[in-house]
Design a protein around this motif. Structure first.
Motif, PDB file in Angstrom:
ATOM      1  N   LEU A 165       0.639  -1.318   0.032  1.00 24.12           N
ATOM      2  CA  LEU A 165      -0.159   0.142  -0.016  1.00 24.12           C
ATOM      3  C   LEU A 165       0.922   1.276  -0.008  1.00 24.12           C
ATOM      4  O   LEU A 165       1.834   1.383   0.725  1.00 24.12           O
ATOM      5  N   LYS A 166       0.534   2.106  -0.873  1.00 21.85           N
ATOM      6  CA  LYS A 166       1.406   3.538  -1.007  1.00 21.85           C
ATOM      7  C   LYS A 166       0.999   4.382  -0.224  1.00 21.85           C
ATOM      8  O   LYS A 166      -0.314   4.640   0.291  1.00 21.85           O
ATOM      9  N   ARG A 189      -0.260   8.257   0.687  1.00 19.78           N
ATOM     10  CA  ARG A 189      -1.127   9.096  -0.461  1.00 19.78           C
ATOM     11  C   ARG A 189      -0.659  10.391  -0.355  1.00 19.78           C
ATOM     12  O   ARG A 189      -0.595  10.872   0.700  1.00 19.78           O
ATOM     13  N   ASP A 195      -2.992  11.639  -5.769  1.00 19.89           N
ATOM     14  CA  ASP A 195      -3.335  10.712  -5.528  1.00 19.89           C
ATOM     15  C   ASP A 195      -4.880  10.631  -5.085  1.00 19.89           C
ATOM     16  O   ASP A 195      -5.782   9.814  -4.934  1.00 19.89           O
ATOM     17  N   GLU A 196      -5.073  11.813  -4.533  1.00 15.09           N
ATOM     18  CA  GLU A 196      -6.504  12.177  -3.983  1.00 15.09           C
ATOM     19  C   GLU A 196      -7.037  13.595  -3.884  1.00 15.09           C
ATOM     20  O   GLU A 196      -6.000  14.478  -3.666  1.00 15.09           O
ATOM     21  N   GLU A 227     -12.054   7.473   7.992  1.00 16.58           N
ATOM     22  CA  GLU A 227     -10.822   8.083   8.048  1.00 16.58           C
ATOM     23  C   GLU A 227     -10.829   9.253   8.887  1.00 16.58           C
ATOM     24  O   GLU A 227     -11.838   9.947   9.138  1.00 16.58           O
ATOM     25  N   CYS A 239      -2.343   8.865  15.351  1.00 15.02           N
ATOM     26  CA  CYS A 239      -2.167   7.604  15.132  1.00 15.02           C
ATOM     27  C   CYS A 239      -2.240   6.528  16.099  1.00 15.02           C
ATOM     28  O   CYS A 239      -2.414   5.294  15.963  1.00 15.02           O
ATOM     29  N   VAL A 261      -5.893   5.924  16.910  1.00  8.98           N
ATOM     30  CA  VAL A 261      -7.192   5.340  16.009  1.00  8.98           C
ATOM     31  C   VAL A 261      -6.367   4.367  15.088  1.00  8.98           C
ATOM     32  O   VAL A 261      -5.193   4.313  14.947  1.00  8.98           O
ATOM     33  N   ASN A 262      -7.367   3.469  14.675  1.00 10.75           N
ATOM     34  CA  ASN A 262      -6.851   2.389  13.909  1.00 10.75           C
ATOM     35  C   ASN A 262      -7.361   2.532  12.584  1.00 10.75           C
ATOM     36  O   ASN A 262      -6.785   2.024  11.590  1.00 10.75           O
ATOM     37  N   ILE A 263      -7.851   3.551  12.070  1.00 14.35           N
ATOM     38  CA  ILE A 263      -8.259   4.085  10.854  1.00 14.35           C
ATOM     39  C   ILE A 263      -7.182   4.832  10.222  1.00 14.35           C
ATOM     40  O   ILE A 263      -6.674   5.577  10.921  1.00 14.35           O
ATOM     41  N   PRO A 264      -7.449   4.979   8.951  1.00 18.55           N
ATOM     42  CA  PRO A 264      -6.123   5.901   8.264  1.00 18.55           C
ATOM     43  C   PRO A 264      -6.334   7.396   8.693  1.00 18.55           C
ATOM     44  O   PRO A 264      -7.324   8.084   8.990  1.00 18.55           O
ATOM     45  N   SER A 310      -1.619   7.670   6.951  1.00 18.18           N
ATOM     46  CA  SER A 310      -1.670   7.125   5.579  1.00 18.18           C
ATOM     47  C   SER A 310      -1.697   7.881   4.373  1.00 18.18           C
ATOM     48  O   SER A 310      -1.314   7.830   3.363  1.00 18.18           O
TER      49      SER A 310
END
Lengths: 210, 288
Positions: B2-3, B5, B45-46, B167, B191, B194-197, B220
């Motif tokens: 996984l890259k 972003r 990327d986004e 996220e 970070c 939380v465990n979400i990006p 992330s």
């Protein structure tokens, strides 16, 4: 002038239909409809089942619009090509365990399971990941192995028959990235949001039907 | 693998893209659809499009703007600003948004996070937090009231995850528009809880800030707004530099992989013999 294929993006209330239509139109296809009308579905050369959202909501919306029967006939009997995207791909499975157990379309045998990963892997699996392509033809002829696609999901499709998995990516476990069984295609990533690689994949899909 | 972003935040105020400085000053940049067309071509990327006038003017999201910009961008589009109910989210998704960023509504109506996650999936729900450091503690900042609230950022982030957020977009008010780099301490603490990006925002000046935040924290994604707007190929040049140290996506046709940079991360001129050899080089257009 070659006749443009007619593509229907199935509108069932939770998909990001507009993004998918934008990407396909960008490639020059004009005959693209966002619809859940039975006539449109019958007259289409290919169908796209988009998806953003939760499995339960998606399958219920499909049922509410009485789409199961017509889709079964078009896809299983008439062998019309169909591409499921993200939740649209998960709908192809036998069942999903997202928010309780829910039956899917059962076109490709398997179950949709929660990504249970080690602590250092965030869930949802969000972002660009290298896709390992097992079978290039027809969906990935224009993409090279390890091309990046954009993923965004918390559940994954665990196929019973490994043969149906045509691409996967590595995110702690082997995550199914694309499935195929004859005329039935599905991708876990979002080709409409995967920049040029996604556009290439759409081109491959549409080339394969015309 | 996984890259990491690289996201671009497009801040829109009354229909115009603006440069935001410290949540106080705004300089006009241009039209949203043009900004997004370029960011897309340059391989970002986004894209995170935040309408900062929507809540204030009480207009809700500007659906027409989203419908137009989504025709120009084939990377994920997160839309925020003025989102306060499910129907707006549904309409934004119909217009081409992929994720919805909830800021003010997440604070005042936590049930919206859960409801949106249940209907659209938690990957769709981005909870955006503006953090400000007050007496050594990070508090949630209210950009409408222009003051901090008595809400602790980390416990709120944790709560948001529990409620169904997919996220966390964390913006440092202190660093916003400052060009001082990301707030590493803030990102590390988020970070850890939380465990979400987590998407880091606020303070990026150049590629080095991205390299720093990716090597010192587990975020992330990291986002910049201002500096991407001000020079040609800003995204792919920045990514080429980051890519030398961090695993990111660099797949644009012009990828600057062989480029060299000076200490200010500006492109160095190529050697004369290289330029000469490029004179008669035919570059085939990439056909998809």
């Amino acid at each position: 002038m070659i006749k443009q294929p007619s593509i229907v993006i199935i509108d069932y209330g939770v998909g990001n239909t507009q993004s998918v239509a934008n990407a396909i139109k960008f490639l020059g296809y004009k005959n693209v409809k966002i619809s859940c009308d039975f006539n449109d579905i019958e007259n289409a050369d290919a169908l796209i089942l988009p998806g953003v959202g939760a499995f339960e909501e998606a399958i219920q919306n499909i049922k509410k619009r009485n789409l199961v029967e017509i889709l079964n006939y078009q896809v299983l009997d008439l062998k019309k090509p169909i591409l499921g995207i993200c939740v649209g791909m998960q709908l192809l499975a036998t069942y999903s365990e997202e928010n309780g157990k829910h039956e899917g379309l059962n076109w490709i045998k398997g179950e949709v399971k929660k990504l249970n990963l080690s602590r250092e892997f965030s869930v949802p699996h969000v972002g660009w990941n290298d896709v390992i392509i097992k079978s290039k033809d027809p969906l990935f002829t224009k993409n090279t192995d390890l091309s990046n696609f954009y993923f965004d999901h918390s559940f994954y499709f665990d196929c019973y028959d490994e043969q149906n998995v045509i691409a996967y990516c590595d995110y702690d476990i082997k995550v199914t990235a694309a499935v195929q069984k004859g005329n039935i295609f599905g991708v876990q990533f979002h080709p409409e949001k995967s920049h040029n690689n996604g556009l290439k994949m759409f081109r491959d899909f549409i080339n394969s039907i015309s | 693998m996984l890259k990491k972003r690289i996201a671009a935040t497009v801040v829109v105020r009354d229909g115009i893209v603006v440069q935001s400085i410290g949540f106080e000053k705004y300089l006009p940049v241009g039209k949203p659809d043009i900004a997004i067309e370029f960011l897309n071509q340059w391989g970002v990327d986004e894209i995170i499009l935040i309408d900062i006038s929507a809540t204030k003017n009480n207009t809700g999201p500007q659906f027409d703007v989203i419908r137009e910009v989504s025709k120009k961008g084939f990377v994920p589009l997160t839309v925020g600003g003025g989102v306060s109910n499910i129907e707006q989210i549904r309409e934004l998704m119909n217009c081409g948004a992929d994720k919805i960023s909830i800021n003010k509504a997440a604070i005042h109506n936590k049930a919206l996070i859960t409801e949106a996650a249940h209907i659209f999936g938690n990957q769709c729900v981005v909870v955006s937090l503006d953090a400000i450091k007050i007496d050594g503690k990070y508090k949630v900042y209210d950009y409408i009231l222009r003051k901090h609230l008595d809400i602790e950022v980390f416990s709120f982030a944790k709560e948001a995850e529990r409620l169904g957020a997919g996220e966390i977009l964390i913006n440092s008010v202190d660093r916003d528009g400052s060009y001082l780099g990301f707030d590493i301490e803030l990102m590390n603490e988020i970070c850890a809880v939380v465990n979400i990006p987590v998407i880091a925002a606020g303070g990026a000046k150049n590629a080095n800030d991205f390299i720093e935040v990716f090597s010192k924290t587990k975020v992330s994604a990291a986002s910049a707004a201002n500096f991407f707007n001000f020079f040609e190929h800003s995204v792919n040049i920045t990514k080429a530099k980051i890519n030398k140290e961090i695993n990111i996506r660099l797949e644009t046709f012009a990828d600057y992989k062989d480029a060299e940079f000076d200490s200010d991360i500006r492109l160095k001129k190529k050697a004369d013999d290289v330029l000469e050899s490029m004179l008669y080089l035919k570059i085939e257009k990439e056909i998809i």
